[in-house]
Motif scaffolding. Structure first.
Motif, short mmCIF file in Angstrom:
data_model
loop_
_atom_site.label_atom_id
_atom_site.label_comp_id
_atom_site.label_asym_id
_atom_site.label_seq_id
_atom_site.Cartn_x
_atom_site.Cartn_y
_atom_site.Cartn_z
N THR A 333 6.57 -2.42 8.08
CA THR A 333 5.97 -1.49 9.04
C THR A 333 4.46 -1.66 9.11
N LEU A 334 3.85 -1.95 7.97
CA LEU A 334 2.40 -2.10 7.92
C LEU A 334 1.94 -3.52 8.22
N GLY A 335 2.88 -4.40 8.57
CA GLY A 335 2.50 -5.72 9.05
C GLY A 335 2.22 -6.75 7.98
N TYR A 336 2.65 -6.51 6.74
CA TYR A 336 2.45 -7.51 5.69
C TYR A 336 3.51 -8.60 5.80
N SER A 337 3.15 -9.79 5.42
CA SER A 337 4.07 -10.93 5.57
C SER A 337 5.25 -10.84 4.63
N ASP A 338 5.06 -10.21 3.47
CA ASP A 338 6.16 -10.02 2.53
C ASP A 338 5.80 -8.90 1.57
N VAL A 339 6.79 -8.48 0.77
CA VAL A 339 6.59 -7.36 -0.16
C VAL A 339 5.55 -7.70 -1.22
N ALA A 340 5.55 -8.94 -1.69
CA ALA A 340 4.60 -9.34 -2.73
C ALA A 340 3.15 -9.18 -2.24
N HIS A 341 2.91 -9.58 -1.00
CA HIS A 341 1.57 -9.46 -0.42
C HIS A 341 1.17 -7.99 -0.33
N PHE A 342 2.12 -7.15 0.13
CA PHE A 342 1.85 -5.71 0.22
C PHE A 342 1.58 -5.12 -1.16
N SER A 343 2.39 -5.50 -2.16
CA SER A 343 2.24 -4.95 -3.51
C SER A 343 0.87 -5.30 -4.10
N ARG A 344 0.44 -6.54 -3.90
CA ARG A 344 -0.87 -6.94 -4.42
C ARG A 344 -1.99 -6.15 -3.74
N ALA A 345 -1.89 -6.00 -2.42
CA ALA A 345 -2.92 -5.28 -1.68
C ALA A 345 -2.96 -3.81 -2.10
N PHE A 346 -1.79 -3.21 -2.28
CA PHE A 346 -1.73 -1.80 -2.66
C PHE A 346 -2.27 -1.60 -4.07
N LYS A 347 -1.94 -2.49 -4.97
CA LYS A 347 -2.43 -2.36 -6.35
C LYS A 347 -3.94 -2.52 -6.41
N ARG A 348 -4.47 -3.41 -5.57
CA ARG A 348 -5.92 -3.60 -5.53
C ARG A 348 -6.63 -2.31 -5.09
N MET A 349 -6.01 -1.57 -4.18
CA MET A 349 -6.64 -0.36 -3.65
C MET A 349 -6.38 0.88 -4.51
N SER A 350 -5.22 0.93 -5.16
CA SER A 350 -4.85 2.14 -5.89
C SER A 350 -4.87 1.99 -7.41
N GLY A 351 -4.78 0.75 -7.89
CA GLY A 351 -4.70 0.52 -9.33
C GLY A 351 -3.28 0.52 -9.83
N HIS A 352 -2.31 0.77 -8.95
CA HIS A 352 -0.90 0.80 -9.34
C HIS A 352 -0.07 0.02 -8.32
N SER A 353 1.07 -0.47 -8.75
CA SER A 353 2.00 -1.08 -7.81
C SER A 353 2.64 0.02 -6.98
N PRO A 354 3.21 -0.30 -5.82
CA PRO A 354 3.86 0.73 -5.01
C PRO A 354 4.95 1.48 -5.75
N ARG A 355 5.75 0.77 -6.54
CA ARG A 355 6.85 1.43 -7.25
C ARG A 355 6.32 2.39 -8.32
N VAL A 356 5.28 1.97 -9.05
CA VAL A 356 4.70 2.87 -10.07
C VAL A 356 4.06 4.08 -9.39
N PHE A 357 3.38 3.85 -8.28
CA PHE A 357 2.77 4.95 -7.53
C PHE A 357 3.84 5.94 -7.10
N ARG A 358 4.97 5.45 -6.60
CA ARG A 358 6.06 6.33 -6.17
C ARG A 358 6.65 7.08 -7.35
N GLN A 359 6.79 6.45 -8.48
CA GLN A 359 7.33 7.11 -9.67
C GLN A 359 6.41 8.24 -10.11
N ASN A 360 5.11 8.00 -10.07
CA ASN A 360 4.15 9.04 -10.47
C ASN A 360 4.21 10.24 -9.52
N ILE A 361 4.45 9.97 -8.23
CA ILE A 361 4.61 11.07 -7.28
C ILE A 361 5.82 11.91 -7.65
N SER A 362 6.93 11.23 -8.00
CA SER A 362 8.16 11.93 -8.37
C SER A 362 7.97 12.77 -9.61
#
Length: 364
Positions: A333-362
Motif C-alpha cells: 500500500t505504501l509503495g515499497y518494492s518488498d517487505v524487506a525494504h519496508f521493514s528496513r525503512a520503518f526500523k530506521r525511522m522508529s527503531g523497531h521492526s514493524p512486527r515488534v512495533f505492532r507487538q508493543n502496541i498490543s
C-alpha cells in the motif's frame, strides 16, 4: 444570442462591485494566503463527481490519469485531492464535450451532487440568508484557497466568491463551476427558478454558459476581481423551502489542513501506492514549480525526502495498529518494492521492526 445587457464590461471607476467597497478586502486576504498551503478539495465531493464521468464515457480511468488524480479515487477512502488535478479534469471534460454539452453536464452535476452535499452540512430551518451564511462558513473552512462571503455594496447584497487567478482556462472553468453552484444553491433554498439581478464575472469576455443556467435577465459585468451575484432583500429574508419529501441527513464539516506541510502531506497521500514520488512528479500534480516546492519546504525546515518519509511513517503506524492488515499489505500500500525494504525503512525511522512495533502496541 445574449442580450445587450450581457455585454457590459466595467472598469474600477464605474462603482459597481467597487474595488474599495467589496473586492479589495477579499483580494488582500487571498494575497496573504497565496503559497501558505496546497489547494485541496474534499474527496467526498470529488469522488461522486468523477463517477458521473460514466455519463459519457464508460472507461473513466484514462481521463483520471491524464488529469493527475489518483487512480484509487473511486475505490479508496481518501480525505483530499489536489485542486489542481480537479481543474485539469474540468479542462479535459470541457475539451471533450464542447462548451454547450459541458455546461449542461456541469449544471446537472451541481444540482444532483454538489448542492445536496453542501445542504447536508448547513442549517435549513431558518432564512435563506442564514443558510447562505452557513454555506460560506463550510466552504471557507473546508477549502481555504477560496473565499466565499455575503457582502453589502452600493445598496445591494452580493454573494461573492474570490480566488486567485492563474491559468486563464483553469480560471474560466473554475468560475463556471462556482457560478453554477451559487445559482443552484439559491434555487434549491427557494425552490424557484431564481434569477439574480446582477452578475459580476472575472472573465474578461462574454461567456455562453449563462444561457444553459437560464440566466437571460441579469445585468452582467465582466473583468471583475470577483465572481458575484446580487440577491434581493426579499429573497434573503424568506424562509428556506425544501423539495417535498427531502430529508436532511447531516454530514460533518471538516476543517481543511493548516499550513503548507500538512496540506502537502494530504495532497500526496493518495499517491503513496505508486512508490516514492519524485519531486518533479509531485510538483506537476500540484501545479507548482519544483523550485517553489523545495523552497517552501526549506522554509519549514525539511527536505522533500524527509516529508515523504514522514507521510509513509505516519501511515505505516496507523495501519500497524490494525491487526487485520498484514505487514505485506502495508508494504504494498505504501509503495515499497518488498517487505524487506519496508521493514528496513520503518526500523530506521522508529527503531523497531514493524512486527515488534505492532507487538508493543498490543501489549500497551
Amino acid at each position: 444570442m445574449q442580450s445587450k445587457r450581457h455585454a457590459k464590461k466595467l472598469t474600477s471607476s464605474t462603482g459597481v462591485m467597487s474595488s474599495n467597497k467589496v473586492e479589495t478586502s477579499i483580494a488582500a486576504v487571498d494575497a496573504g494566503l497565496e503559497g501558505a498551503f496546497i489547494p485541496l478539495l474534499r474527496a467526498e465531493y470529488i469522488a461522486p463527481f468523477v463517477a458521473r464521468l460514466k455519463d459519457f464515457d464508460n472507461n473513466v480511468y484514462p481521463l483520471i490519469e491524464q488529469a493527475g488524480l489518483p487512480a484509487s479515487l473511486l475505490t479508496s477512502n481518501h480525505d483530499y485531492v489536489s485542486e489542481q488535478a480537479v481543474l485539469n479534469l474540468l479542462k479535459l471534460i470541457s475539451a471533450k464535450l464542447g462548451s454547450k454539452r459541458f455546461s449542461e453536464w456541469l449544471f446537472q452535476v451541481a444540482r444532483t451532487i454538489f448542492v445536496p452535499q453542501h445542504l447536508a452540512k448547513i442549517t435549513l430551518n431558518g432564512t435563506v440568508k442564514q443558510a447562505i451564511v452557513d454555506f460560506t462558513h463550510v466552504v471557507n473552512l473546508e477549502s481555504k484557497q477560496t473565499n466565499v462571503h455575503l457582502k453589502t455594496g452600493l445598496g445591494k447584497v452580493w454573494f461573492v466568491r474570490h480566488r486567485l487567478k492563474n491559468d486563464p482556462i483553469e480560471s474560466s472553468v473554475a468560475e463556471q463551476f462556482a457560478l453554477t453552484m451559487m445559482v443552484e444553491l439559491v434555487r434549491s433554498l427557494t425552490q424557484a427558478q431564481w434569477q439574480p439581478a446582477d452578475i459580476a464575472l472575472q472573465s474578461a469576455t462574454e461567456v455562453d454558459y449563462l444561457n444553459v443556467l437560464k440566466l437571460n435577465q441579469p445585468q452582467v459585468f465582466y473583468g471583475r476581481q470577483v465572481t458575484a451575484l446580487s440577491i434581493s432583500d426579499s429573497v434573503l429574508a424568506g424562509k428556506v423551502k425544501l423539495k417535498n419529501g427531502w430529508q436532511q441527513l447531516m454530514s460533518p464539516v471538516v476543517e481543511g489542513p493548516k499550513g503548507f506541510v500538512e496540506s502537502l502531506q494530504f495532497a500526496l497521500l493518495p499517491y503513496l501506492s505508486l512508490g516514492r514520488i519524485p519531486v518533479t512528479t509531485a510538483a506537476d500534480l500540484l501545479g507548482l514549480s519544483v523550485r517553489t516546492l523545495q523552497r517552501r519546504l526549506s522554509e519549514e525546515g525539511m527536505s522533500y525526502r524527509q516529508m515523504v518519509e514522514g507521510i509513509c511513517f505516519k501511515q505505516a503506524k496507523e495501519m500497524l495498529s490494525d491487526g487485520a492488515i498484514s505487514v505485506t499489505q502495508i508494504s504494498a500500500t505504501l509503495g515499497y518494492s518488498d517487505v524487506a525494504h519496508f521493514s528496513r525503512a520503518f526500523k530506521r525511522m522508529s527503531g523497531h521492526s514493524p512486527r515488534v512495533f505492532r507487538q508493543n502496541i498490543s501489549i500497551d
